[in-house]
Design a protein around this motif. Structure first.
Motif: not given
Ligand code: HEM
Ligand code: HEM
Length: 145
Positions: A13, A16, A55-56, A60, A67-69, A86, A90-91, A94, A133, A137-138, A141
């Motif tokens: 990140t 990026v 990054q992408w 993926i 576990p968050n996806g 998440y 975000h996905p 992005m 972006i 961004i989270p 976290a």
């Protein structure tokens, strides 16, 4: 696997943000400098494109191992702002940003030797992508502590 990819995605990140910012600033400088778009300017666009493409791919993979996806996907999770970020926001945001940057670069590289169009393409597409972006961004976290 999960921890490794999460670290890659997290460190990437920085590259990026730095790369897209440099490409964007260089395009603005070229635009206001009123000079033709050259191959060197195309390469400055790659500084943003390459980290974003890497990054992408990491993103993926992360989406499937985290576990968050995808594993957290449920109607209930959609009601929780952090989980929804998440799983969905975000996905999706992005991926749109990655597509914008790819289109901006792709249009610019066909403008080598012409006046300002290449700069305009990078400035507009990378500029909007950078905003997207930054808003998804989270930040709770990242960069972490
Ligand atoms: C420009 C592109 C992207 C940037 C800058 C970015 C940035 C980030 C950051 C900073 C985090 C937090 C990392 C941490 O907790 O230390 C994160 C997490 C995450 N990202 Fe991305 N991301 C991008 C693209 C994507 C894409 C395209 C996907 C999936 C299709 C994705 C999926 C995820 C997932 C699932 C997490 C949560 C991982 C976890 O906490 O277990 N990201 N991303
Ligand atoms: C599934 C993963 C990927 C997809 C779907 C993808 C898609 C694309 C597309 C559609 C373009 C065309 C832009 C143009 O018209 O010039 C492109 C260009 C590019 N991608 Fe990716 N990409 C992926 C992964 C990567 C990775 C992992 C890297 C390596 C860091 C990378 C580096 C590049 C570079 C350097 C270019 C510019 C090539 C040029 O100058 O024409 N991509 N990518």
């Amino acid at each position: 696997m999960y921890t490794g990819i999460l670290h890659l995605h997290s460190y990437m990140t920085y590259l990026v943000l730095l790369g897209v910012l440099i490409s964007f600033a260089a395009a603005l400088a070229g635009l206001f400098g009123n000079r033709p778009f050259t191959d060197k300017d195309r390469k400055l666009g790659l500084l943003g494109l390459i980290p974003v493409h890497l990054q992408w791919v990491f993103g993926i993979i992360l989406y499937f191992v985290s576990p968050n996806g995808l594993k957290n996907f449920s109607g209930e999770a959609m009601g929780d702002p952090t989980s929804r970020l998440y799983i969905l926001e975000h996905p999706l945001t992005m991926i749109i940003a990655v597509i914008l940057i790819t289109v901006g670069y792709s249009r610019a590289k066909r403008q080598i030797g012409t006046e300002s169009k290449g700069f305009k393409s990078i400035a507009i597409f990378y500029g909007i992508a950078l905003l997207l972006i930054l808003i998804r961004i989270p930040w709770n976290a990242w960069p972490g502590n």
